[in-house]
Structure formats: C-alpha cells, structure tokens
Design an enzyme around this catalytic site. Structure first.
Site, PDB file in Angstrom:
ATOM      1  N   ASP A 217       3.090  -3.801  -5.234  1.00  0.00           N
ATOM      2  CA  ASP A 217       3.466  -2.398  -5.358  1.00  0.00           C
ATOM      3  C   ASP A 217       4.883  -2.323  -5.889  1.00  0.00           C
ATOM      4  OD1 ASP A 217       2.868   0.447  -4.909  1.00  0.00           O
ATOM      5  OD2 ASP A 217       4.606   0.322  -3.613  1.00  0.00           O
ATOM      6  N   GLU A 319      -1.148  -1.227  -9.252  1.00  0.00           N
ATOM      7  CA  GLU A 319      -1.476   0.191  -9.290  1.00  0.00           C
ATOM      8  C   GLU A 319      -1.625   0.619 -10.749  1.00  0.00           C
ATOM      9  OE1 GLU A 319       0.948   3.758  -7.093  1.00  0.00           O
ATOM     10  OE2 GLU A 319       1.979   2.111  -8.022  1.00  0.00           O
ATOM     11  N   ASP A 406       5.919   0.875   0.904  1.00  0.00           N
ATOM     12  CA  ASP A 406       5.570   0.020  -0.222  1.00  0.00           C
ATOM     13  C   ASP A 406       4.686  -1.141   0.224  1.00  0.00           C
ATOM     14  OD1 ASP A 406       7.097   1.634  -1.828  1.00  0.00           O
ATOM     15  OD2 ASP A 406       8.905   0.439  -1.554  1.00  0.00           O
TER      16      ASP A 406
END
Ligand SMILES: [Zn+2]
Length: 540
Positions: A217, A319, A406
């Site tokens: 992330d 992501e 995160d």
C-alpha cells in the site's frame, strides 16, 4: 526496450547549442502547425463559399515524410539559420507534429483508444525542451563519463555511464536513439532508448521465498511511502519517507511563502499580469531546483524498494490508481503528503513493478477498480464505507481491532494477491459494482479482456446463497467446486462473502445497513463523516 537516463554537465557553449536545438524543434513544430491550421481553415472557408471539393486548396500531407518535404522547401526562407542545428532538431519537431495530428485524426474517427486527443496546440516558452537524435554519432565514451551526440560533440555526464557501457561492450544492448531534455530546474538529461537483451530471469524468489505473496500500500502521509504486508497480517516492510525528501518538502513550503511575499507576475490589485521582480524569479528557480531534488530522491527510494519487492516475492498485489482517486474525494485530500504527489508515487510504483516483475519473473496483481482495500477490516472483514484520509488508524467497530490504516490496506491487498482473482490492468467500463471477489474463474495476468468481463458480470449476479451446494470448509482461503460442465468456480471465503454482501446491497456485513449501497448501486463517492466513526488522527 529500456531507457538509460543520465544527468549531463555540459559546457556553456554546449548548453547553448542544446537550447538552440530544442528551440529549433519547437520552432519547426509551431511553424508547420500554423501551416497545417492555415490550410485547414482555408479549406473550411472555401467550403462555406460553396466551392466544389476538387477546386479547394489542396490538403497538406501530414505524414512525417510529407511534413519533412514541405519543411525542407520552406526552411531557407522561414528559418535561414537552420544550418546552425542538426537536422535531427527539426525532425524532432516534425515527428511530434505528425504524431499529434495522427492522434487527433484517429481520436476523431474513433480508432484510437483512451482519452480523446485534441488538435495539437502550439508550443510555448514553458513547454518541455527536448530534442531526439536518431541517426549519426550517438555514443557512450569508453571513459564512462562522457557521451557523444551529433553536432554537440562530447558532453560530460554527471554520473558514470557504466551500467549502459558494460552492456554495450558485452553486446547485449544497442542504442536506438538519444533524447536530450531539460527539466524545470534547468538541468539537462540524456535518455538512451536501447534494445536490451536480457538473460532469462533467475528470480531471487526462485527457491522458497520467505513471503511468497505480499500486498503493497502506498502511504498517504509523508511518514511512510510504502507499507508491505503478508496475507497472514504481519507487516514485513515499511519504507519511510527519507529525510532529504521531508527536508525538501519543508524547503519548498518556505520558498513558496517567500515567493508569495515578493512581486510576482500577477497583480492582485489591478488583476493584471505584470513584470515579476528579479527576486521572485530567483525564488522560483530555487523552488524548481528543490522540486527536482525531491523528485529525484523519491524516485531513488521507490526504485530501490520496487526492485527489492520484485526480487524477493512471487506475487505482489497493489492498489489500482482509480481507487486512490476515489479516496481523494474524502475531503481531507490536502492532508499531509500532497495527494497529487501520492498518486504520482502510486502510478510510478505500479509502472516500476510492472516491468520489474517481468524482469525478475514475479507476478504483479492489481486490485479491481473499486476494491475497498483501506475500508475493509483485515481481521474480521467488516467494512467502513466512510473512512476518510484523516483516519490514520483503522478502528474496527465490529471486532475492535486498532491497526494502522496503511498496514490494514496492505494486508487486504496481500490477501487479494493470495486469492485466485488475479485481475491485471483494466478498468471495467460501465460497471460500477466491484467484481465479486473470488467468484470468477482463475484469471492469470495477461488475458484477453472480453471473456473475463463477461464472466465477471455473470459471477457478480450470482449471490453466495445460490452457489452450487458444495461443502465449505471454513478457514481455507480458496476452494474450487466442480460444476456440471466441468468448469471451476471459486467459492467465497467468509471474508469475501462479507465484502460481496456489503457492496452488493444485501444489507451490511454486521446487521448494520450500508449507507453507501442501500439502493443496490455501489456509489464510489465517499459518504460524509459520521460522528460515531470519527477517530483520533494521532499516531500512536
Ligand atoms: Zn474488524
């Protein structure tokens, strides 16, 4: 294909020559664009007078050879100084124009994918200065601190060129072209486009890697650039923002404050532009240098981190960019690290991981477009639809877990990488509902998009209760059920069922109606903050 980029340290005369070349490219581009425009306008005007098609002013040939022919016929009159630069300078401008016009035409006729390309615009003083050499003497000198380009001669580089020079000497690379470009801070770089023969990757994760699957992330705040986690929920890496980067950001803020006090190019009293002061210009130049420095530091850190990731792990889940674009609507978008910078970092990481995973033989998994990596609890699977960027800590209402935001997202991504749903690249046009995670057939990265999308839509309609009756053993991340027609279907795990239900409008994961999806349509806009969900923004 690979590019090798080196910062240059040209002599003053060389720098002037480089500027002259880049300026010539722009001049040529603008001149020919004006000509193309004039002819187009003339034809349109003539048509409006009712002149028949064959009697119109003949159209220009927009292809690169066509443009070059026209330019060569005109250069003596419009640019009598043309001999002062390499012909490659003009070719750079003509090539850019031919491409831009081609893109515009293709975009207009609908044969070009992606964003619509408009009619080319004129280059201005602020446009990027660049020139590309495709022929002539393009060489990396054996001393490894100089390069040679046509007309410009030997130019000193700031750093050693050994990485490229070794490959050239070994015969595993061939230079196709060299591009000179000037950054905002006024520094020149050369980028060699090379054809590189790569050895078959012997991945560092060839044996039994310690963590075969990881999720990555991108940190929202400057505190951590990257967080790496495994599916079992442990954090195995955190790349903090390096000191020089935070220092550069602080320096930038100070410079911007200073510039605001100086006499800038815009007069707020008369609302007109004016001549900025010398000191304002000096501050701007310093700010540009600081920007370039920050970008270089960030680039360096990200390159090192992504290389390590691609070497050490078999599957890396990241992501999708759109998901973070969605996050930025949360209202706190300006918080901490500039949102645009974070997005750029994410795009950069994905790009780097994209090619480095092919170099090192690992796999990159990209989350589906609206995969709620940061809004799902990594412990119980509960969802929090209105998490804002300000919530640095994820506090789950259902199971009470308190976890760094995160890290939570990275764990969710790692689990996505662990499930068979491997979606690589590909926004799903028109589908605003997230794909049913785990329901589609095992998709390995490079795939034709069409059948996959169809399969997913079918799968999304099927609710968990209607899946063929097969024993579901809890605790295993994925299973396959044999269907009558022999196809495999992955059944949902408990966590995946939660996320499907939460999104699909089946109420909520924990008996609480999901405000975001109560009408059955997943709405990507983040709902306003509810007081009950407000969490302290303090870090532990
Ligand atoms: Zn939870």
């Amino acid at each position: 294909m690979q590019a090798y980029r080196f910062a240059l340290d040209p002599a003053p005369a060389q720098e002037r020559a480089m500027r002259s070349h880049a300026g010539a490219a722009q001049f040529c581009f603008n001149h020919m664009l004006a000509l193309v425009k004039a002819v187009l306008d003339q034809r349109a005007a003539e048509r409006s007078y009712g002149i028949p098609e064959p009697e119109l002013t003949p159209p220009l040939n927009w292809s690169l050879p066509g443009l070059r022919k026209i330019w060569n016929g005109r250069k003596q009159t419009v640019a009598p100084w043309w001999g002062g630069n390499s012909k490659e300078a003009y070719n750079t401008g003509l090539d850019a124009l031919a491409r831009a016009l081609g893109n515009w035409l293709d975009s207009k006729s609908g044969t070009r994918a992606g964003k619509p390309a408009g009619f080319p615009r004129f280059k201005t003083r602020r446009s990027r200065k660049a020139v590309r050499f495709t022929t002539g003497t393009i060489r990396v000198e054996p001393g490894r601190h100089h390069i040679t380009l046509p007309r410009l001669g030997r130019i000193k580089t700031c750093e050693s060129t050994r990485k490229l020079a070794r490959r050239l000497e070994a015969g595993t690379a061939r230079i196709l072209s060299a591009t000179l470009s000037r950054d905002a801070a006024g520094r020149w770089h050369v980028s060699f486009q090379t054809l590189v023969q790569r050895a078959v990757p012997v991945p560092g994760h060839a044996g039994t890697p310690e963590h075969p699957v990881v999720g990555v992330d991108v940190g929202v705040k400057a505190g951590s650039l990257l967080v790496v986690a495994t599916p079992d929920g442990s954090e195995i890496g955190r790349v903090p923002a390096p000191k020089p980067l935070t220092r550069a950001h602080a320096g930038l803020r100070a410079l911007q404050r200073r510039a605001a006090r100086q006499r800038g190019p815009y007069d707020p009293v008369t609302r007109a532009s004016r001549q900025p002061s010398k000191r304002w210009r000096r501050t701007q130049a310093r700010a540009a240098r600081t920007h370039a420095r920050a970008a270089a530091v960030r680039q360096d850190v990200l390159h090192k981190a992504t290389t390590a990731l691609a070497r050490q792990h078999r599957v890396i889940a990241v992501e999708t960019l759109n998901a973070s674009g969605m996050r930025s609507k949360g209202g706190a978008s300006k918080r901490g690290l500039n949102r645009a910078l974070a997005d750029a970092a994410l795009a950069g990481i994905r790009r780097m991981l994209g090619y480095k995973t092919t170099w090192y033989g690992s796999t990159l998994v990209e989350a589906p477009r609206y995969y709620p990596s940061s809004k799902t609890c990594s412990a119980c699977g509960g969802r929090k639809p209105n998490l804002t960027l300000a919530d640095r800590i994820y506090v789950c209402e259902q199971c009470g877990i308190v976890i760094d935001r995160d890290l939570n997202a990275a764990i969710n991504l790692a689990r996505l990488g662990d499930t068979p749903t491997r979606v690589k690249r590909g926004p799903v046009p028109g589908v605003h509902r997230p794909p049913a995670i785990g329901l589609e057939k095992d998709v390995e990265p490079p795939r034709r998009p069409e059948p996959r999308r169809r399969g997913r839509q079918e799968a999304a309609k099927r609710q968990p209760g209607t899946t063929p009756p097969t024993s579901i053993r809890p605790g295993l991340p994925r299973r396959k059920a044999r269907l009558p027609d022999g196809a495999h279907l992955h059944l949902l795990t408990r966590r995946q069922r939660f996320s499907v239900q939460g999104r699909g409008g089946q109420g909520a994961c924990c008996g609480r109606p999901n405000s975001e999806n109560s009408d059955g349509s997943a709405n990507p806009v983040i709902s306003p903050i509810r007081p009950a969900l407000m969490v302290s923004t303090m870090m532990p």
